[in-house]
Design a protein around this motif. Structure first.
Motif, PDB file in Angstrom:
ATOM      1  N   ASP A   1       0.819  -1.209   0.000  1.00 22.18           N
ATOM      2  CA  ASP A   1       0.000   0.000   0.000  1.00 22.18           C
ATOM      3  C   ASP A   1       0.856   1.263   0.000  1.00 22.18           C
ATOM      4  O   ASP A   1       0.559   2.227   0.694  1.00 22.18           O
ATOM      5  CB  ASP A   1      -0.948  -0.012   1.199  1.00 22.18           C
ATOM      6  CG  ASP A   1      -0.214  -0.279   2.508  1.00 22.18           C
ATOM      7  OD1 ASP A   1       1.031  -0.185   2.521  1.00 22.18           O
ATOM      8  OD2 ASP A   1      -0.870  -0.620   3.505  1.00 22.18           O
ATOM      9  N   LEU A   2       1.939   1.237  -0.767  1.00 16.73           N
ATOM     10  CA  LEU A   2       2.806   2.398  -0.940  1.00 16.73           C
ATOM     11  C   LEU A   2       3.355   2.931   0.381  1.00 16.73           C
ATOM     12  O   LEU A   2       3.464   4.139   0.592  1.00 16.73           O
ATOM     13  CB  LEU A   2       2.087   3.511  -1.709  1.00 16.73           C
ATOM     14  CG  LEU A   2       1.675   3.175  -3.143  1.00 16.73           C
ATOM     15  CD1 LEU A   2       1.044   4.379  -3.832  1.00 16.73           C
ATOM     16  CD2 LEU A   2       2.849   2.646  -3.948  1.00 16.73           C
ATOM     17  N   GLY A   3       3.700   2.003   1.271  1.00 14.21           N
ATOM     18  CA  GLY A   3       4.428   2.386   2.464  1.00 14.21           C
ATOM     19  C   GLY A   3       3.609   2.573   3.719  1.00 14.21           C
ATOM     20  O   GLY A   3       4.163   2.942   4.762  1.00 14.21           O
ATOM     21  N   LYS A   4       2.300   2.298   3.685  1.00 13.41           N
ATOM     22  CA  LYS A   4       1.512   2.395   4.914  1.00 13.41           C
ATOM     23  C   LYS A   4       1.785   1.208   5.831  1.00 13.41           C
ATOM     24  O   LYS A   4       1.807   1.357   7.057  1.00 13.41           O
ATOM     25  CB  LYS A   4       0.022   2.483   4.573  1.00 13.41           C
ATOM     26  CG  LYS A   4      -0.374   3.753   3.839  1.00 13.41           C
ATOM     27  CD  LYS A   4      -1.857   3.759   3.514  1.00 13.41           C
ATOM     28  CE  LYS A   4      -2.250   5.030   2.755  1.00 13.41           C
ATOM     29  NZ  LYS A   4      -3.688   5.037   2.387  1.00 13.41           N
ATOM     30  N   THR A   5       1.975   0.050   5.247  1.00 16.63           N
ATOM     31  CA  THR A   5       2.340  -1.137   6.013  1.00 16.63           C
ATOM     32  C   THR A   5       3.514  -1.824   5.330  1.00 16.63           C
ATOM     33  O   THR A   5       3.694  -1.711   4.112  1.00 16.63           O
ATOM     34  CB  THR A   5       1.162  -2.129   6.123  1.00 16.63           C
ATOM     35  OG1 THR A   5       0.761  -2.515   4.791  1.00 16.63           O
ATOM     36  CG2 THR A   5      -0.005  -1.520   6.858  1.00 16.63           C
ATOM     37  N   TRP A   6       4.303  -2.552   6.134  1.00 18.87           N
ATOM     38  CA  TRP A   6       5.499  -3.208   5.612  1.00 18.87           C
ATOM     39  C   TRP A   6       5.574  -4.651   6.106  1.00 18.87           C
ATOM     40  O   TRP A   6       5.305  -4.914   7.285  1.00 18.87           O
ATOM     41  CB  TRP A   6       6.763  -2.464   6.038  1.00 18.87           C
ATOM     42  CG  TRP A   6       6.885  -1.087   5.457  1.00 18.87           C
ATOM     43  CD1 TRP A   6       6.548   0.088   6.057  1.00 18.87           C
ATOM     44  CD2 TRP A   6       7.377  -0.744   4.153  1.00 18.87           C
ATOM     45  NE1 TRP A   6       6.798   1.159   5.215  1.00 18.87           N
ATOM     46  CE2 TRP A   6       7.308   0.664   4.039  1.00 18.87           C
ATOM     47  CE3 TRP A   6       7.868  -1.495   3.085  1.00 18.87           C
ATOM     48  CZ2 TRP A   6       7.711   1.339   2.903  1.00 18.87           C
ATOM     49  CZ3 TRP A   6       8.267  -0.823   1.950  1.00 18.87           C
ATOM     50  CH2 TRP A   6       8.198   0.578   1.859  1.00 18.87           C
ATOM     51  N   ILE A   7       5.936  -5.552   5.217  1.00 14.35           N
ATOM     52  CA  ILE A   7       6.127  -6.964   5.555  1.00 14.35           C
ATOM     53  C   ILE A   7       7.590  -7.303   5.359  1.00 14.35           C
ATOM     54  O   ILE A   7       8.160  -7.036   4.291  1.00 14.35           O
ATOM     55  CB  ILE A   7       5.241  -7.886   4.682  1.00 14.35           C
ATOM     56  CG1 ILE A   7       3.756  -7.601   4.932  1.00 14.35           C
ATOM     57  CG2 ILE A   7       5.560  -9.346   4.957  1.00 14.35           C
ATOM     58  CD1 ILE A   7       3.106  -6.765   3.890  1.00 14.35           C
ATOM     59  N   ASP A   8       8.223  -7.862   6.376  1.00 18.10           N
ATOM     60  CA  ASP A   8       9.645  -8.190   6.330  1.00 18.10           C
ATOM     61  C   ASP A   8       9.850  -9.441   5.475  1.00 18.10           C
ATOM     62  O   ASP A   8       9.340 -10.521   5.794  1.00 18.10           O
ATOM     63  CB  ASP A   8      10.154  -8.428   7.753  1.00 18.10           C
ATOM     64  CG  ASP A   8      11.660  -8.530   7.836  1.00 18.10           C
ATOM     65  OD1 ASP A   8      12.185  -8.411   8.951  1.00 18.10           O
ATOM     66  OD2 ASP A   8      12.325  -8.742   6.802  1.00 18.10           O
TER      67      ASP A   8
END
Length: 723
Positions: A674-681
């Protein structure tokens, strides 16, 4: 810097573990301006991949500076490289296993192979001296008791130079064949060091001479296999020294060579030396010149061009030895069975298993020759590009086979993954670049042909709305001949520019989204240029500052809009410039970004005016309006590299990938839906991709396929799969 160690610092690296990846997708966000590129015919593309982070298969391509064979265990072999780490041989799979991949980006210097040593009496024990440059962070010595699966760091901290002068000569780190607890290490600038506890603590040997201005220092050390207390060491530019008390005190060896490269002591205690003037042996306190006659070597003492380097004595026959020339493009090999009294020049046949290697890669800048201690007739050879082996050395024409699987060492300048055609195209140092249709298979050839080839490629780009049209720029750094080439078939074939400014090094290229014949090229430490006719003519660009100086810079300040063919963007010292006339002139459009020397400007696929800039410790910034305004992406504490890739299934928004830090997380590799709203490692602590990663790209054809190029460990990829 002090020559004394800085106190104990124990560090243990553990084997790779398997982790589960949890993926959560948010609602899709629609973008406008998407397009359907024209399909063209290309080789069959690979669509299934091994799990985790793996190397894109290229096939060697880097300097193997030493090869080491255990005297007791068949096929237990190791190699060190100048800037790609250390490897162990897997004879069953006929591939090299990387042993340095656990080092992080902050430990990138440890990928420099200053030295390696095996314990002759313990096949599980191996040591490495790791440090890439003298001017960088200090190097150190690591010890492994399980053949390189895990490492424990010693207390030694010294400048080391695995990628410095004469990196393919000498043997600085040795284990006594009589006492596994006794090790010696010869440093470049800080003297001779001794360990009596199997390499965990080190002490400076007092009184050992080292030229204060030398960048080479103590180049080679050798133990006498018969006399436990007798050791030899060479100080480059000075002479050889001898110890008769196990390395406590040392005395000069009269009349010894001043520029020795390798030392070896035979089982009858004869000392053999390759050096700038030839080959010598020391027997009964006398020196004998045994240089092979009628050779083409010159009497050189310049550090970078040793006349003879390679040296090996047969473990079962002290009278049999082989020697070779050193840093030359075509090395000669010589074989003697009478202690160097007579020589036979060994001609060779080549069994080349890497399709893009020309035969003249064989023995190019040869670094090591080694008789196999357990397999009769086998000899190993390492050089500028990889490792070779023959099983019939005693025949008139031994057949040499190269073994490159697993040894991935290219230095990347750029990567692109277009929406059609190749899965990946790579721009690399020294061996130009490749079209990758299969990530696990070595490409059949390099870029180019007689009309379009270079030593290396510095930058690649494609026309966003006509992606079969590509442009690359590069050149031959050794003779200052530069230019570029275009492709109309997705990178399968290339046509060199018909014109290019003489002796001007191109740095970056950006192609108009709608007009493949129109592109902008920045020049090293100079103004850029623009062409509208595929490189037949050029016009100077107005309004841009001078570019960074190349070629060893990896920031990417230049980008073309993904939709509007007339718009280009450029970042410099906090200012974003834009062009609305096809790249002919630029003007500042935003002047309030932070200043970062490490920066990457990219435009989002399929969206007009979407400009993103990563600024390392300053974070990641987004402009939705062609650079008129920027906002910082919240939660991104460091944006070291980033890339856009194909959207996840069911979504339209491109996937966003980051090498950096996000809030409450250590440095890793992340994916955002979502363009940097959430991040998955999606990183792996056991393979952090730490050898100076310098470019990131993601597939526009397959969701979740991510690429990271490095400065000496090739190209990594991971396919995270559909959520």
């Amino acid at each position: 810097m002090s020559s004394h160690p800085w106190g104990l610092n124990w560090r243990i690296f553990f084997p790779k573990s398997i982790a589960l990846l949890a993926v959560v997708l948010l609602q899709p966000i629609a973008l406008t301006g998407c397009f359907s590129p024209e399909e063209i015919k290309h080789p069959e593309i690979q669509t299934e991949f091994a799990p985790g982070w793996n190397n894109v298969a290229v096939g060697g391509g880097g300097y193997v500076t030493g090869i080491y064979l255990h005297p007791q265990v068949p096929n237990l072999a190791y190699i060190r490289t100048d800037m790609g780490g250390f490897y162990r041989w897997d004879s069953t799979a006929t591939r090299w296993i990387p042993l340095s991949d656990r080092f992080t980006r902050s430990e990138s210097g440890y990928y420099g192979g200053e030295a390696l040593a095996l314990d002759p009496n313990n096949p599980d024990r191996v040591y490495i001296a790791a440090g890439k440059y003298l001017w960088a962070e200090p190097g150190t010595i690591f010890k492994s008791s399980d053949r390189g699966q895990t490492w424990v760091q010693s207390d030694l901290r010294l400048p080391m130079g695995g990628n410095e002068e004469l990196r393919g000569a000498g043997n600085r780190l040795v284990v006594s064949p009589h006492d596994s607890n006794l090790l010696l290490f010869g440093s470049r600038q800080n003297g001779l060091w001794r360990s009596i506890d199997a390499g965990m603590t080190w002490n400076l040997v007092p009184g050992f001479p080292t030229p204060s201005d030398s960048k080479i220092g103590i180049l080679a050390i050798a133990f006498d296999p018969n006399q436990p207390s007798q050791i030899y060491a060479s100080v480059y530019g000075d002479r050889l020294y001898q110890s008769t008390d196990g390395g406590t005190t040392w005395n000069p060896l009269p009349n010894s060579p001043s520029h020795a490269f390798k030392l070896a002591v035979a089982s009858d205690s004869t000392l053999y030396v390759t050096h700038a003037q030839g080959v010598s042996k020391y027997l009964q306190e006398n020196w004998h010149n045994i240089t092979p006659p009628n050779t083409s070597f010159r009497r050189l003492i310049r550090r970078e061009t040793p006349a003879f380097n390679g040296l090996s004595i047969h473990p079962q026959n002290p009278q049999e030895l082989i020697v070779s020339h050193g840093q030359t493009t075509r090395t000669q090999l010589y074989h003697s069975q009478d202690g160097g009294m007579t020589w036979t020049e060994k001609k060779s046949q080549i069994n080349n298993t890497v399709p893009w290697w020309p035969d003249d890669y064989f023995s190019n800048h040869l670094s090591a020759l080694e008789f196999d201690p357990t397999i009769p007739g086998r000899v190993w050879l390492s050089d500028w590009y990889g490792v070779w082996q023959t099983d019939n050395f005693n025949k008139n024409l031994p057949v040499w086979t190269n073994y490159s699987q697993g040894h991935e060492q290219v230095v990347t300048f750029d990567l692109v993954s277009p929406p059609t055609g190749a899965l990946l195209l790579s721009a690399v140092a020294d061996v130009e670049g490749f079209y990758h249709s299969h990530l696990e298979q070595i490409p059949p050839h390099r870029f180019g042909s007689d009309r379009g080839s270079f030593q290396e490629t510095y930058s690649l780009d494609y026309a966003a709305q006509s992606p079969q049209h590509l442009v690359r720029v590069g050149g031959d750094r050794w003779n200052s001949r530069y230019g570029g080439a275009t492709s109309a078939d997705g990178g399968l074939t290339w046509q060199r520019f018909s014109q290019f400014p003489e002796q001007m090094m191109p740095m970056r290229v950006a192609v108009s989204a709608t007009n493949p014949q129109q592109f902008v090229v920045t020049l090293s430490d100079s103004q850029g240029i623009r062409t509208q006719d595929n490189g037949q003519s050029w016009q100077p660009i107005q309004g841009l500052p001078d570019s960074i100086e190349g070629p060893w810079e990896w920031s990417q300040p230049l980008g073309a809009d993904a939709v509007n063919g007339n718009r280009f963007y450029y970042y410099h010292e906090g200012t974003v410039y834009h062009s609305q006339d096809g790249g002919l002139s630029f003007a500042p459009i935003y002047q309030s970004l932070p200043h970062s020397d490490w920066h990457f400007l990219k435009t989002m696929p399929g969206a007009e005016g979407e400009v993103w800039v990563s600024l390392d410790q300053e974070g990641l910034y987004r402009s939705p309006d062609g650079g008129q305004s920027f906002s910082k992406v919240a939660g991104v504490e460091q944006a070291y590299l980033f890339a856009f890739g194909k959207a996840a299934p069911g979504q339209e928004i491109p996937a966003l990938y980051l090498y950096g830090k996000v809030v409450n997380k250590p440095e890793s590799i992340f994916w955002s839906p979502d363009l940097g709203k959430t991040w998955i490692d999606i990183g792996d602590r056991e393979i952090p991709i730490g050898n100076q990663p310098n470019v990131m790209e993601a597939s526009k054809q397959q969701f979740g396929l991510v690429f990271i190029g490095t400065n000496g460990r090739g190209i990594y990829y991971r396919a995270i799969g559909a959520p």
